[in-house]
Design an enzyme around this catalytic site. Structure first.
Site, PDB file in Angstrom:
ATOM      1  N   LYS A 268      37.986  59.415  13.896  1.00  0.00           N
ATOM      2  CA  LYS A 268      36.818  58.527  14.054  1.00  0.00           C
ATOM      3  C   LYS A 268      36.291  58.714  15.466  1.00  0.00           C
ATOM      4  O   LYS A 268      36.998  58.466  16.442  1.00  0.00           O
ATOM      5  CB  LYS A 268      37.216  57.060  13.824  1.00  0.00           C
ATOM      6  CG  LYS A 268      36.136  56.047  14.235  1.00  0.00           C
ATOM      7  CD  LYS A 268      36.532  54.596  13.954  1.00  0.00           C
ATOM      8  CE  LYS A 268      35.529  53.614  14.572  1.00  0.00           C
ATOM      9  NZ  LYS A 268      35.880  52.201  14.366  1.00  0.00           N
ATOM     10  N   ASP A 273      30.684  51.471  20.123  1.00  0.00           N
ATOM     11  CA  ASP A 273      30.551  50.579  18.977  1.00  0.00           C
ATOM     12  C   ASP A 273      30.050  49.210  19.441  1.00  0.00           C
ATOM     13  O   ASP A 273      30.826  48.377  19.897  1.00  0.00           O
ATOM     14  CB  ASP A 273      31.903  50.439  18.261  1.00  0.00           C
ATOM     15  CG  ASP A 273      31.815  49.537  17.028  1.00  0.00           C
ATOM     16  OD1 ASP A 273      30.683  49.220  16.600  1.00  0.00           O
ATOM     17  OD2 ASP A 273      32.886  49.165  16.501  1.00  0.00           O
ATOM     18  N   LYS A 280      28.564  42.752  18.224  1.00  0.00           N
ATOM     19  CA  LYS A 280      29.818  42.208  18.737  1.00  0.00           C
ATOM     20  C   LYS A 280      29.535  41.217  19.870  1.00  0.00           C
ATOM     21  O   LYS A 280      28.513  41.333  20.537  1.00  0.00           O
ATOM     22  CB  LYS A 280      30.668  43.349  19.319  1.00  0.00           C
ATOM     23  CG  LYS A 280      31.345  44.228  18.300  1.00  0.00           C
ATOM     24  CD  LYS A 280      32.225  45.256  18.988  1.00  0.00           C
ATOM     25  CE  LYS A 280      32.897  46.177  17.984  1.00  0.00           C
ATOM     26  NZ  LYS A 280      33.847  45.494  17.094  1.00  0.00           N
ATOM     27  N   ASP A 291      36.148  53.647  21.143  1.00  0.00           N
ATOM     28  CA  ASP A 291      36.119  53.723  19.682  1.00  0.00           C
ATOM     29  C   ASP A 291      36.055  55.165  19.171  1.00  0.00           C
ATOM     30  O   ASP A 291      35.975  55.403  17.975  1.00  0.00           O
ATOM     31  CB  ASP A 291      34.948  52.886  19.142  1.00  0.00           C
ATOM     32  CG  ASP A 291      35.264  52.250  17.802  1.00  0.00           C
ATOM     33  OD1 ASP A 291      36.452  52.167  17.448  1.00  0.00           O
ATOM     34  OD2 ASP A 291      34.308  51.863  17.093  1.00  0.00           O
ATOM     35  N   ASP A 350      29.378  46.227  11.604  1.00  0.00           N
ATOM     36  CA  ASP A 350      30.474  46.467  12.552  1.00  0.00           C
ATOM     37  C   ASP A 350      31.689  47.118  11.877  1.00  0.00           C
ATOM     38  O   ASP A 350      32.613  47.577  12.540  1.00  0.00           O
ATOM     39  CB  ASP A 350      30.879  45.145  13.218  1.00  0.00           C
ATOM     40  CG  ASP A 350      31.681  45.356  14.489  1.00  0.00           C
ATOM     41  OD1 ASP A 350      31.743  46.512  14.968  1.00  0.00           O
ATOM     42  OD2 ASP A 350      32.242  44.365  15.007  1.00  0.00           O
ATOM     43  N   GLU A 352      31.942  50.004  10.732  1.00  0.00           N
ATOM     44  CA  GLU A 352      31.265  51.304  10.666  1.00  0.00           C
ATOM     45  C   GLU A 352      32.226  52.477  10.600  1.00  0.00           C
ATOM     46  O   GLU A 352      31.877  53.535  10.084  1.00  0.00           O
ATOM     47  CB  GLU A 352      30.327  51.460  11.878  1.00  0.00           C
ATOM     48  CG  GLU A 352      30.981  51.986  13.163  1.00  0.00           C
ATOM     49  CD  GLU A 352      32.059  51.061  13.742  1.00  0.00           C
ATOM     50  OE1 GLU A 352      32.045  49.867  13.388  1.00  0.00           O
ATOM     51  OE2 GLU A 352      32.901  51.540  14.521  1.00  0.00           O
ATOM     52  N   ARG A 354      34.890  53.050   8.828  1.00  0.00           N
ATOM     53  CA  ARG A 354      35.186  53.486   7.457  1.00  0.00           C
ATOM     54  C   ARG A 354      34.004  54.202   6.835  1.00  0.00           C
ATOM     55  O   ARG A 354      34.169  55.029   5.940  1.00  0.00           O
ATOM     56  CB  ARG A 354      35.639  52.275   6.624  1.00  0.00           C
ATOM     57  CG  ARG A 354      34.602  51.195   6.485  1.00  0.00           C
ATOM     58  CD  ARG A 354      35.194  49.868   6.014  1.00  0.00           C
ATOM     59  NE  ARG A 354      35.851  49.141   7.103  1.00  0.00           N
ATOM     60  CZ  ARG A 354      36.495  47.993   6.947  1.00  0.00           C
ATOM     61  NH1 ARG A 354      36.597  47.440   5.740  1.00  0.00           N
ATOM     62  NH2 ARG A 354      37.046  47.391   7.980  1.00  0.00           N
TER      63      ARG A 354
HETATM   64  N1  BES Z   1      36.136  49.576  16.433  1.00  0.00           N
HETATM   65  C1  BES Z   1      36.303  48.344  15.787  1.00  0.00           C
HETATM   66  C2  BES Z   1      37.785  47.919  15.710  1.00  0.00           C
HETATM   67  C3  BES Z   1      38.375  47.446  16.989  1.00  0.00           C
HETATM   68  C4  BES Z   1      38.047  46.220  17.516  1.00  0.00           C
HETATM   69  C5  BES Z   1      39.315  48.219  17.618  1.00  0.00           C
HETATM   70  C6  BES Z   1      38.635  45.797  18.689  1.00  0.00           C
HETATM   71  C7  BES Z   1      39.921  47.788  18.779  1.00  0.00           C
HETATM   72  C8  BES Z   1      39.561  46.584  19.328  1.00  0.00           C
HETATM   73  C9  BES Z   1      35.777  48.430  14.367  1.00  0.00           C
HETATM   74  O1  BES Z   1      34.664  49.211  14.201  1.00  0.00           O
HETATM   75  C10 BES Z   1      35.395  47.055  13.979  1.00  0.00           C
HETATM   76  O2  BES Z   1      34.499  46.534  14.556  1.00  0.00           O
HETATM   77  N2  BES Z   1      36.115  46.509  13.009  1.00  0.00           N
HETATM   78  C11 BES Z   1      35.864  45.198  12.565  1.00  0.00           C
HETATM   79  C12 BES Z   1      35.930  45.231  11.072  1.00  0.00           C
HETATM   80  C13 BES Z   1      35.428  43.996  10.419  1.00  0.00           C
HETATM   81  C14 BES Z   1      33.946  43.833  10.639  1.00  0.00           C
HETATM   82  C15 BES Z   1      35.751  44.116   8.947  1.00  0.00           C
HETATM   83  C16 BES Z   1      36.936  44.277  13.143  1.00  0.00           C
HETATM   84  O3  BES Z   1      38.091  44.707  13.261  1.00  0.00           O
HETATM   85  O4  BES Z   1      36.596  43.183  13.510  1.00  0.00           O
HETATM   86 ZN    ZN Z   2      34.438  50.741  15.510  1.00  0.00          ZN
HETATM   87 MN    MN Z   3      32.867  48.168  14.564  1.00  0.00          MN
END
Ligand code: BES
Ligand code: ZN
Ligand code: MN
Length: 497
Positions: A268, A273, A280, A291, A350, A352, A354
């Site tokens: 990824k 992000d 966010k 990210d 967010d 994204e 996947r």
């Molecule tokens: N890149 C983030 C995951 C992340 C967040 C990694 C904080 C490390 C620290 C990912 O893209 C994301 O935003 N995931 C969301 C998914 C949710 C919207 C289902 C998350 O984990 O909040």
């Molecule tokens: Zn992300």
């Molecule tokens: Mn995200």
């Protein structure tokens, strides 16, 4: 840094420093004993006075020890002898490195690789010491006008091994350690770079340069218009809000018979992000430059494997894009068609990672892979589940999962498995499309893995969620280079049998 191995006596070393271990309480290691005998009890006298108890991570630097040829002797506390394992060994090596580097020994002879670490051989000890040393000395100062460089930094470290027979093993271990460190170092550099520099275009340029330097490496870049044309609607939906176009980076290495199926690593590579329209919160958002940690580690493991010239065929695929909000950005509620033909309702922009990964995972089917491992900073939920000590592992193939768990144990870059049971799959149902990109309440790391599993049915696949392990926050903020050691160890173990 330069590394060597040799086999000799501590008192005979003409060196700036000789390093020996001391266990709790005040118990010299075998090599320490030897030094003590030739120096007529100089070391044991000092220990008796209470200068060093031998607690894990203690250090005592001595000068002009009688009847020895080195300028200094560094005593390093190793803790209780019966507790001395992998973790303690690494800690002792790290302490040695910082002490040597801070106290003017530009080279040293280290007798720590002779200590008994439960279940570990010389090759392991030397390799781990090299990796730990390189890890400890890593700095990222490209963007500082003034750097606080050490006046007399450590330049050469020699490991002593017990027998001459072990010299070849030790040399091999040094080569391996250097290759892995180089990969981890590159991964850390990539991830630490600011997001205005390390955008998808930059990553693609770097990959092209890597391929130019090495005849066994090929690099292909697909740009955003090509991705769109090919039908990667999920991937493109993530990137469309950004002014920097997406890239799919494909690196190929042929280290063996071209008939042999390749191992495919997918990373990824979200270079920043923001969350997109599902923006966010601002707190610590800078850390979302990490990210692309999955991409960085795939790139790093690729470098390590090619440096070692492993007899495998390896393909690294990086899905690079920036997730930004704008008038062109995807909205929550948008439905896109992925390369697989499955439609996806984007409930949260967010989620994204996947979306870019699902198209990359479908794309790699064409390579008829032996196995596919994707690596991603995918979910905050994985940090809730495992903290920052283990990466989350999910897989549709038990032998592959076990190989990865074992590789992690061996190199100290561990993963822990989470299930992908059918019960979790239901959370991804959408009223309007084949799949939703959001799994709702609970088990967020798993539902993300479940989402990916829809696109990996044609091969053996594992997913590593490195959200908690790819970087450190707070005062020590910085990329860790994980899981480069795990991935490289897996590739090494595979090429051994
Ligand atoms: N890149 C983030 C995951 C992340 C967040 C990694 C904080 C490390 C620290 C990912 O893209 C994301 O935003 N995931 C969301 C998914 C949710 C919207 C289902 C998350 O984990 O909040
Ligand atoms: Zn992300
Ligand atoms: Mn995200």
């Amino acid at each position: 840094m330069e590394f060597n191995v040799k086999s000799g006596n501590p008192e005979k070393q003409r060196s700036a420093c000789v390093v020996v271990g001391v266990f709790e309480s005040r118990k010299l290691s075998a090599m320490g004993e030897q030094l003590d005998t030739v120096s007529e009890g100089y070391l044991s006298n000092i220990l008796r006075r209470g200068d060093l108890e031998g607690k894990l991570g203690q250090a005592l630097l001595l000068h002009n020890v009688p009847n020895t040829l080195s300028d200094r002797v560094l005593l390093i506390g190793c803790g209780k002898e019966r507790d001395f394992g992998d973790k303690q060994y690494r800690k002792v090596v790290a302490k040695t490195i910082t002490t040597l580097n801070d106290t003017g020994s530009m080279e040293a002879v280290c007798f720590l690789s002779e200590l008994n670490v439960k279940g570990r051989d010389t090759r392991w000890k030397v390799r781990q010491a090299v990796e730990t040393a390189q890890d400890t000395l890593y700095t990222f100062e490209e963007f500082k006008s003034k750097t606080d460089s050490t006046r007399r930094p450590l330049r050469r470290l020699t490991f002593n091994v017990t027998t001459r027979k072990e010299l070849t093993l030790g040399e091999k271990a040094i080569e391996e350690g250097i290759a892995i460190s180089k990969g981890a170092h590159k991964a850390r550099d990539w991830a630490n770079l600011p997001p205005n520099v390390a955008n998808p275009t930059y990553l693609a340029e770097q990959a092209k340069l890597l391929a130019m330097e090495n005849e066994q490496i090929d690099c292909e870049i697909l740009d955003e218009s090509e991705l769109k044309e090919m039908g990667m609607g999920a991937f493109v939906a993530v990137s469309q809000g950004s002014d920097t176009p997406a890239k799919m980076i494909i690196l190929k290495y042929n280290g063996t018979d071209i008939e042999q199926k390749p191992i495919v690593l997918v990373g990824k590579g979200i270079t920043f992000d923001t969350g997109g329209i599902s923006l966010k919160p601002g707190d610590r958002m800078d850390e979302m430059k990490y990210d692309m940690g999955g991409a960085a580690s795939v790139y790093g493991a690729f470098i390590a494997a090619t440096e070692m010239k492993l007899p495998i065929n390896l393909i690294a695929v990086i899905a690079a894009a920036e997730n930004m909000p704008s008038g062109k950005a995807a909205r929550p509620g948008d439905i896109v068609t992925s390369l697989s033909g499955k439609t996806i309702e984007i409930l949260n922009t967010d989620a994204e990672g996947r979306l870019v990964l699902c198209d990359a995972l479908t794309y790699v089917e064409r390579f008829e892979p032996e196995v596919v491992i994707d690596v991603a900073t995918l979910t905050g939920a994985c940090i809730v589940a495992l903290g920052s000590h283990a990466s989350g592992l999910m897989s549709n193939h038990n032998p592959l999962a076990h190989d990865l768990l074992n590789a992690g144990e061996l190199c100290g870059d561990r993963a822990w498995r989470l299930p992908l049971w059918d019960e979790y799959q239901e959370q991804l149902e959408s009223n309007f499309a084949d799949l939703a990109n959001l799994g709702g309440k609970g088990g967020g790391a798993i539902t993300a893995g479940c989402f990916l599993s829809h696109f990996t049915k044609k091969y053996h696949w594992a997913h590593l969620d490195i959200a908690g392990t790819a970087w450190l926050s707070g005062k020590q903020k910085g990329a860790t280079g994980r899981p480069v050691p795990l991935l490289t160890q897996y590739l090494m173990s595979r090429s051994e049998n």
